[in-house]
Design a protein around this motif. Structure first.
Motif, PDB file in Angstrom:
ATOM      1  N   ARG A  32       0.852  -1.202   0.000  1.00  0.00           N
ATOM      2  CA  ARG A  32       0.000   0.000   0.000  1.00  0.00           C
ATOM      3  C   ARG A  32       0.884   1.248   0.000  1.00  0.00           C
ATOM      4  N   ILE A  33       0.238   2.428   0.158  1.00  0.00           N
ATOM      5  CA  ILE A  33       0.982   3.687   0.230  1.00  0.00           C
ATOM      6  C   ILE A  33       1.166   4.075   1.698  1.00  0.00           C
ATOM      7  N   PHE A  34       2.400   4.456   2.027  1.00  0.00           N
ATOM      8  CA  PHE A  34       2.701   4.983   3.364  1.00  0.00           C
ATOM      9  C   PHE A  34       3.066   6.468   3.198  1.00  0.00           C
ATOM     10  N   LEU A  35       2.621   7.280   4.154  1.00  0.00           N
ATOM     11  CA  LEU A  35       2.771   8.733   4.058  1.00  0.00           C
ATOM     12  C   LEU A  35       3.355   9.276   5.345  1.00  0.00           C
ATOM     13  N   CYS A  36       4.381  10.095   5.211  1.00  0.00           N
ATOM     14  CA  CYS A  36       4.936  10.772   6.394  1.00  0.00           C
ATOM     15  C   CYS A  36       4.701  12.280   6.227  1.00  0.00           C
ATOM     16  N   GLN A  37       4.395  12.947   7.357  1.00  0.00           N
ATOM     17  CA  GLN A  37       4.064  14.386   7.327  1.00  0.00           C
ATOM     18  C   GLN A  37       4.735  15.077   8.499  1.00  0.00           C
ATOM     19  N   GLY A  38       5.542  16.104   8.177  1.00  0.00           N
ATOM     20  CA  GLY A  38       6.200  16.878   9.229  1.00  0.00           C
ATOM     21  C   GLY A  38       5.393  18.132   9.556  1.00  0.00           C
ATOM     22  N   LYS A  39       5.486  18.635  10.797  1.00  0.00           N
ATOM     23  CA  LYS A  39       4.682  19.782  11.242  1.00  0.00           C
ATOM     24  C   LYS A  39       5.491  21.072  11.291  1.00  0.00           C
ATOM     25  N   ARG A  40       6.720  21.055  11.624  1.00  0.00           N
ATOM     26  CA  ARG A  40       7.505  22.263  11.824  1.00  0.00           C
ATOM     27  C   ARG A  40       8.784  22.153  11.006  1.00  0.00           C
ATOM     28  N   PRO A  41       9.286  23.260  10.499  1.00  0.00           N
ATOM     29  CA  PRO A  41       8.733  24.628  10.617  1.00  0.00           C
ATOM     30  C   PRO A  41       7.529  24.840   9.704  1.00  0.00           C
ATOM     31  N   ARG A  42       7.449  23.936   8.650  1.00  0.00           N
ATOM     32  CA  ARG A  42       6.267  24.053   7.813  1.00  0.00           C
ATOM     33  C   ARG A  42       5.810  22.655   7.471  1.00  0.00           C
ATOM     34  N   SER A  43       4.672  22.543   6.970  1.00  0.00           N
ATOM     35  CA  SER A  43       4.121  21.220   6.656  1.00  0.00           C
ATOM     36  C   SER A  43       4.939  20.553   5.553  1.00  0.00           C
ATOM     37  N   GLN A  44       5.387  19.273   5.836  1.00  0.00           N
ATOM     38  CA  GLN A  44       6.116  18.452   4.876  1.00  0.00           C
ATOM     39  C   GLN A  44       5.392  17.116   4.725  1.00  0.00           C
ATOM     40  N   GLU A  45       5.262  16.628   3.466  1.00  0.00           N
ATOM     41  CA  GLU A  45       4.541  15.361   3.208  1.00  0.00           C
ATOM     42  C   GLU A  45       5.307  14.552   2.150  1.00  0.00           C
ATOM     43  N   HIS A  46       5.478  13.257   2.419  1.00  0.00           N
ATOM     44  CA  HIS A  46       6.193  12.365   1.477  1.00  0.00           C
ATOM     45  C   HIS A  46       5.422  11.042   1.375  1.00  0.00           C
ATOM     46  N   ARG A  47       5.172  10.627   0.134  1.00  0.00           N
ATOM     47  CA  ARG A  47       4.396   9.398  -0.098  1.00  0.00           C
ATOM     48  C   ARG A  47       5.337   8.281  -0.596  1.00  0.00           C
ATOM     49  N   ILE A  48       5.110   7.036  -0.102  1.00  0.00           N
ATOM     50  CA  ILE A  48       5.939   5.861  -0.443  1.00  0.00           C
ATOM     51  C   ILE A  48       5.002   4.720  -0.860  1.00  0.00           C
ATOM     52  N   GLN A  49       5.243   4.161  -2.041  1.00  0.00           N
ATOM     53  CA  GLN A  49       4.477   2.994  -2.511  1.00  0.00           C
ATOM     54  C   GLN A  49       5.283   1.725  -2.206  1.00  0.00           C
ATOM     55  N   LEU A  50       4.760   0.887  -1.327  1.00  0.00           N
ATOM     56  CA  LEU A  50       5.433  -0.370  -0.954  1.00  0.00           C
ATOM     57  C   LEU A  50       4.915  -1.506  -1.844  1.00  0.00           C
ATOM     58  N   ARG A  51       5.844  -2.141  -2.570  1.00  0.00           N
ATOM     59  CA  ARG A  51       5.511  -3.301  -3.394  1.00  0.00           C
ATOM     60  C   ARG A  51       6.105  -4.562  -2.744  1.00  0.00           C
ATOM     61  N   VAL A  52       5.264  -5.617  -2.659  1.00  0.00           N
ATOM     62  CA  VAL A  52       5.657  -6.861  -1.989  1.00  0.00           C
ATOM     63  C   VAL A  52       5.693  -7.983  -3.030  1.00  0.00           C
ATOM     64  N   TYR A  53       6.717  -8.883  -2.911  1.00  0.00           N
ATOM     65  CA  TYR A  53       6.873  -9.995  -3.878  1.00  0.00           C
ATOM     66  C   TYR A  53       7.126 -11.296  -3.128  1.00  0.00           C
ATOM     67  N   LYS A  54       6.686 -12.365  -3.776  1.00  0.00           N
ATOM     68  CA  LYS A  54       6.959 -13.708  -3.231  1.00  0.00           C
ATOM     69  C   LYS A  54       7.023 -14.688  -4.411  1.00  0.00           C
ATOM     70  N   ALA A  55       8.153 -15.431  -4.528  1.00  0.00           N
ATOM     71  CA  ALA A  55       8.305 -16.414  -5.606  1.00  0.00           C
ATOM     72  C   ALA A  55       7.377 -17.594  -5.369  1.00  0.00           C
ATOM     73  N   PRO A  56       6.661 -18.072  -6.380  1.00  0.00           N
ATOM     74  CA  PRO A  56       5.796 -19.247  -6.204  1.00  0.00           C
ATOM     75  C   PRO A  56       6.627 -20.508  -6.037  1.00  0.00           C
ATOM     76  N   GLU A  57       5.991 -21.543  -5.525  1.00  0.00           N
ATOM     77  CA  GLU A  57       6.653 -22.846  -5.415  1.00  0.00           C
ATOM     78  C   GLU A  57       6.829 -23.444  -6.811  1.00  0.00           C
ATOM     79  N   GLU A  58       7.605 -24.536  -6.881  1.00  0.00           N
ATOM     80  CA  GLU A  58       7.782 -25.217  -8.161  1.00  0.00           C
ATOM     81  C   GLU A  58       6.421 -25.641  -8.700  1.00  0.00           C
ATOM     82  N   PRO A  59       6.135 -25.350  -9.975  1.00  0.00           N
ATOM     83  CA  PRO A  59       4.821 -25.712 -10.506  1.00  0.00           C
ATOM     84  C   PRO A  59       4.650 -27.224 -10.602  1.00  0.00           C
ATOM     85  N   SER A  60       3.456 -27.681 -10.282  1.00  0.00           N
ATOM     86  CA  SER A  60       3.114 -29.101 -10.431  1.00  0.00           C
ATOM     87  C   SER A  60       2.194 -29.239 -11.626  1.00  0.00           C
ATOM     88  N   ILE A  61       2.289 -30.384 -12.296  1.00  0.00           N
ATOM     89  CA  ILE A  61       1.482 -30.617 -13.491  1.00  0.00           C
ATOM     90  C   ILE A  61       0.856 -31.997 -13.404  1.00  0.00           C
TER      91      ILE A  61
END
Length: 638
Positions: A112-141
């Motif tokens: 999801r998106i994570f957001l950090c916001q600073g208050k002083r001396p002025r408002s600061q905002e930074h957005r981060i998109q977190l991407r998650v990965y996982k390799a599948p197991e060996e395919p069975s047929i």
């Protein structure tokens, strides 16, 4: 209408201004979020702003944005961090002097998106998109075990591919013989579905359906999973599988095992083969030589005609018929000739040859075969080859020439194909006894079997001089064995037993001596004589000495030889020393060591006549008379 539009625009602008003044995160226009990629189970490092940022991070709030709704998850005050209650309460911590928020044990739910916001001396905002990965197991047929018919009008299931526990959903590609398959109307269809596990990971299932042809019976199918990790793109392949393909037969034919030239006695298998799957129902027929019609043969459960052992009658024309039970179509193979090579009716003439001693005899061998034959004659009891060719000539016959002769008829072009015929040659003569005399050690009052064997032509009969139960056994056409069952009595011990063999040309006897020995188990001592002596010998043969007396004689002879050897060595020694005169000097004394004196007296006779010798002069000067015959004595006793 125009007035209402102006009012709405004014209210909307006022609302936006109020929201911006209130500082609600996520509402203002924001740049593209920073992308952070991690694998499931690892730690994500979320930086509040670019690495070159010089902002004040002593007062920062962190938000998790889910479905466009921000939720406060962490607070930083005066450089100290504190988690808010909720799903992230125990997985967040500060790093890099408060500029980085670490999220441990990342799961797919954290994407999801994570957001950090600073208050002083002025408002600061930074957005981060977190991407998650996982390799599948060996395919069975899993291949379709029921198979696919080429007559199907629509694509049938070939195989199913499953990839478990991957994130995000991997992409599946199907291959046939190493080439990727694509969707093709009415020919190839790929149906994929996925399941979301409680962990947030995906399980992918893909079903390949296709219309197959006969050429696909050996096709290799497999699936490939393509997925992404922070390190790049990756893929995993399943094993290769082959699906059963069913197609009607177009041709049937016969196969014979073993290959090559066949002979009588072989195990021969005749089977039908076809190029269809499953194979049709087979039947095998053979041509009747009389009617020329094909007649069905009886086969085993597998439709195989087994000829065991093969005989010459099995030769002929065979054909196979295949019936497709699905289409009821019938196919007929080409006719195939089966040839079983044979050798039969081996005959020897005359069938019962007999002859007198000293005469000649001719034996002739004949046989039938579909191949060229070779003949040879063997002596039955020795196995020696006597003659090559169908005719055997026997000259100057003796009684030992009687017995078995074997003719072998063989086919050189077919290894192992041969037949034999045995004929017994009879030589006229009175009975021969296998053993003339025997000695048996027995115990009194025991039952004993006495045997007597004789041969001759005409075949003799055997009688015994003692009472008992006799049984006769034929050894060969000219020999007979008689076994007498008797009780050992004092009278039998005294008289022994005698068997008499007789025919029209004479008779012969064999004597069995019985001796009582309580210290012995019943044993058998037999004399050994040559066959010729047995054939013509009578009861004048002497009884052989007992085994004990033989041993004494052997020991005595050995001792005498050793004594003579020692004496010869002594004489040679003194002769070399010059102490033993030779010639005509007469009687001489040989000086021996004291321990050797008085041991021997040796007489030496000269080969010369008395008149050629002078008077023998002894060592003391005495003369001998002329009639002394030239004998010299060497006295070793002094």
């Amino acid at each position: 209408m125009e007035l209402s539009r102006l009012v709405c625009a004014f209210l909307l602008a006022a609302c936006c201004c109020c929201r911006r003044a209130a500082g609600v995160p996520g509402e203002a226009e924001q740049p593209e979020p920073e992308l952070v990629e991690v694998e499931v189970g690892s730690t994500a490092l979320l930086k509040c702003g670019p690495s070159r940022s010089q902002g004040n991070f002593s007062h920062v709030d962190w938000f998790s944005v889910h479905k466009e709704k921000p939720t406060l998850i962490f607070r930083v005050r005066q450089g100290q961090g504190q988690s808010e209650p909720g799903e992230y309460q125990h997985r967040l911590s500060l790093q890099d002097k408060g500029t980085t928020l670490a999220l441990t044990h990342v799961t797919p739910h954290d994407e999801r998106i994570f957001l950090c916001q600073g208050k002083r001396p002025r408002s600061q905002e930074h957005r981060i998109q977190l991407r998650v990965y996982k390799a599948p197991e060996e395919p069975s047929i899993q291949v379709n075990p029921l198979g696919i018919s080429v007559n199907s009008q629509e694509p049938e299931e070939v195989a199913t591919c499953v990839g478990r526990n991957g994130y995000p959903i991997p992409q599946v590609i199907w291959y046939k013989n190493g080439r990727p398959l694509k969707e093709e109307k009415n020919r190839v269809h790929i149906q994929s579905s996925q399941i979301v596990e409680s962990s947030g990971l995906y399980t992918l299932q893909s079903i390949l359906k296709a219309q197959l042809v006969k050429e696909d019976k050996d096709a290799q199918f497999y699936c490939e999973l393509n997925y992404r990790l922070p390190s790049g793109n990756h893929m995993k392949e399943s094993r290769e599988v082959t699906v059963p393909v069913f197609y009607p037969a177009e041709k049937v034919w016969l196969e014979v095992e073993p290959m090559g030239m066949l002979k009588e006695g072989d195990r021969v298998e005749i089977r039908c083969l076809a190029d269809g799957n499953p194979p049709p129902h087979f039947s095998i027929s053979k041509q009747n030589l009389s009617t020329k019609e094909m007649e069905e043969e009886i086969t085993d459960d597998n439709g195989i005609l087994v000829l065991e052992p093969a005989q010459k009658e099995h030769s002929g024309l065979y054909e196979c018929q295949g019936l497709d039970l699905e289409t009821t179509a019938s196919l007929l193979s080409d006719q195939q000739e089966l040839l079983v090579n044979y050798v039969s009716d081996v005959r020897v003439s005359p069938e019962a040859p007999e002859s007198q001693e000293g005469s000649s005899l001719t034996l002739t061998c004949e046989a039938e075969s579909n191949q060229a034959l070779e003949f040879q004659w063997l002596r039955e009891k020795t196995g020696k080859v006597l003659q090559k060719g169908p005719v055997l000539q026997l000259h100057n016959l003796k009684r030992e020439a009687g017995g078995g002769y074997r003719c072998i008829a063989s086919v050189p072009s077919v290894p192992g194909l041969n037949r034999t015929q045995l004929v017994n040659v009879a030589i006229f003569g009175s009975p021969w006894m296998t053993l003339k005399e025997r000695k048996m050690w027995v115990k009194e009052n025991t039952v004993l079997n006495l045997s007597c064997e004789a041969s001759g032509h005409p075949r003799p009969t055997i009688s015994w001089n003692v009472d008992g139960v006799a049984s006769e056994h034929d050894q060969d056409p000219q020999s007979i064995l008689s076994i007498l069952n008797v009780l050992v009595t004092p009278e039998l011990l005294e008289s022994g037993a005698e068997c008499v063999a007789s025919n029209s040309l004479g008779k012969n006897t064999s004597i069995i001596f019985l001796e009582l020995d309580s210290n012995r188990t019943t044993g058998l001592s037999t004399s050994t004589i040559s066959p010729h002596a047995r054939a013509n010998s009578t009861s004048t043969e002497k009884k052989l000495p007992e085994p004990e007396s033989k041993g004494v004689v052997i020991v005595a002879v050995t001792v005498c030889i050793l004594v003579l050897a020692v004496l010869g060595a002594v004489l040679y020694f003194f002769y070399k020393k010059g102490k033993l005169p030779c010639g005509r000097s007469g009687k001489q004394e040989i000086t021996l060591p004291p321990s050797r004196k008085s041991e021997f007296v040796v007489e030496v006779k000269s080969d010369k006549l008395p008149e050629e010798m002078g008077l023998l002069q002894g060592s003391n000067g005495d003369k001998r008379a002329p009639g002394d015959q030239g004998e010299k004595y060497i006295d070793l006793r002094h």
